[in-house]
Design an enzyme around this catalytic site. Sequence first.
Site, PDB file in Angstrom:
ATOM      1  CB  CYS A   1       4.524  -0.641   5.835  1.00  0.00           C
ATOM      2  SG  CYS A   1       4.967  -0.368   3.986  1.00  0.00           S
TER       3      CYS A   1
ATOM      4  CG  ASN B   1      10.047  -4.146   5.092  1.00  0.00           C
ATOM      5  OD1 ASN B   1      10.935  -4.715   5.013  1.00  0.00           O
ATOM      6  ND2 ASN B   1       9.589  -3.846   6.493  1.00  0.00           N
TER       7      ASN B   1
ATOM      8  CD  GLU C   1       2.377  -6.633   4.213  1.00  0.00           C
ATOM      9  OE1 GLU C   1       1.921  -6.481   5.225  1.00  0.00           O
ATOM     10  OE2 GLU C   1       2.607  -5.768   3.846  1.00  0.00           O
TER      11      GLU C   1
ATOM     12  CG  ASN D   1       3.453  -6.511   9.523  1.00  0.00           C
ATOM     13  OD1 ASN D   1       3.986  -6.065  10.315  1.00  0.00           O
ATOM     14  ND2 ASN D   1       3.238  -6.424   7.898  1.00  0.00           N
TER      15      ASN D   1
ATOM     16  CE  LYS E   1       1.055  -3.079   6.561  1.00  0.00           C
ATOM     17  NZ  LYS E   1       2.382  -3.757   5.764  1.00  0.00           N
TER      18      LYS E   1
ATOM     19  CD  GLU F   1       5.835  -3.847   7.185  1.00  0.00           C
ATOM     20  OE1 GLU F   1       6.641  -3.124   6.116  1.00  0.00           O
ATOM     21  OE2 GLU F   1       4.794  -4.094   6.928  1.00  0.00           O
TER      22      GLU F   1
HETATM   23  N1  CDT Z   1       4.935  -3.567   3.638  1.00  0.00           N
HETATM   24  C1  CDT Z   1       3.960  -2.639   2.918  1.00  0.00           C
HETATM   25  O1  CDT Z   1       2.924  -2.532   3.529  1.00  0.00           O
HETATM   26  N2  CDT Z   1       4.458  -2.478   1.562  1.00  0.00           N
HETATM   27  C2  CDT Z   1       3.397  -1.614   0.894  1.00  0.00           C
HETATM   28  C3  CDT Z   1       3.593  -2.085  -0.544  1.00  0.00           C
HETATM   29  C4  CDT Z   1       2.481  -2.180  -1.226  1.00  0.00           C
HETATM   30  S1  CDT Z   1       2.401  -2.817  -2.670  1.00  0.00           S
HETATM   31  C5  CDT Z   1       1.560  -4.429  -2.807  1.00  0.00           C
HETATM   32  C6  CDT Z   1       3.374  -0.200   0.856  1.00  0.00           C
HETATM   33  O2  CDT Z   1       2.375   0.234   1.099  1.00  0.00           O
HETATM   34  O3  CDT Z   1       4.473   0.231   1.008  1.00  0.00           O
END
Ligand code: CDT
Length: 308
Positions: A168, A193, A142, A106, A123, A46
């Site tokens: 993600c 990420n 985000e 995204n 996304k 991502e």
């Molecule tokens: N990039 C991404 O979607 N990261 C999320 C972190 C969530 S914490 C607010 C994940 O689900 O890994």
Amino acid sequence: MTKLVIGGAQMGPIQRADSRALVIDRMVALLERAAQAGVEMLVYPELALTTFFPRWYMTDPAEIDAFFERDMPNAATAPLFARARELRIAISFGYAELTPEGRRFNTAILTDRDGRIVGKYRKIHLPGHSEYDPERSHQHLEKRYFEPGDLGFPVWRNADVVMGMAICNDRRWPETYRCLGLQGVELIMIGYNTPSVNSQKGAEGLEKRLFHSDLSLQAGAYQNATYVVGVAKAGLEDGHPLIGGSIIVDPDGTVIARAKTEGDELIVAPCDFAACAFGKTTIFDFARHRRPEHYGRITAQVGATVEV
Ligand code: CDT
């Protein structure tokens, strides 16, 4: 039935000061290693072109725009597309998309083995918040920088395999996999990420973060009888740690390749897509066993309601 060698191009950290050219050089280096290993489909993370910028609260539109791509391919990414075409490797990677209408997503794209873009996914499950939150140990904005994807969960037949993408946080939601599973998906590609620290539960720890990632990817694969590739951008970005743990999962839910580092690292697995047929025709034969007449709440309702 089709066999394809699948690669996951885990990427180490990208610092805010790193140029697109530097990042593309690293992506091409991973592509070269993938070619040596016989990879035919390579999955990058991502937001592969920049640092994970939603960790910063920004208000200046010019500062925000610097993280977004207006075209794909563009001058910076053209060398990656050209080399992938020469090596006949299909690729997918994520980036921040700014549309001509000024909308921000995204996004992840998918190419065929001739370097043509054949698929785009935006996304859908955007985690985090949209305003600065002083209660958190770090920000995850985000919802500030992106709108939810508007393309649903499409699949494409690419290199004779039914492929879908997610990004993600989507990997934590069974709805993601089932929407793809209902279209006969055989390979789901998911870049991520994921901060190593839970901003609202500091005691959670890295091990539990990695466990939740594995759990989600393995369950999605098993319950939909599909290969799943989860690929991290990992390591310390400007002092903010991201988990690694990139894996390739087979349709039984078994991990068949796993990254060992938090840096640029290639994982590879030869995949025989005939293996998807067993689950799809037995325990997860949707046509015989699903009971959608009892699933109305899944689409009729967002939050949980306690009615007793
Ligand atoms: N990039 C991404 O979607 N990261 C999320 C972190 C969530 S914490 C607010 C994940 O689900 O890994």
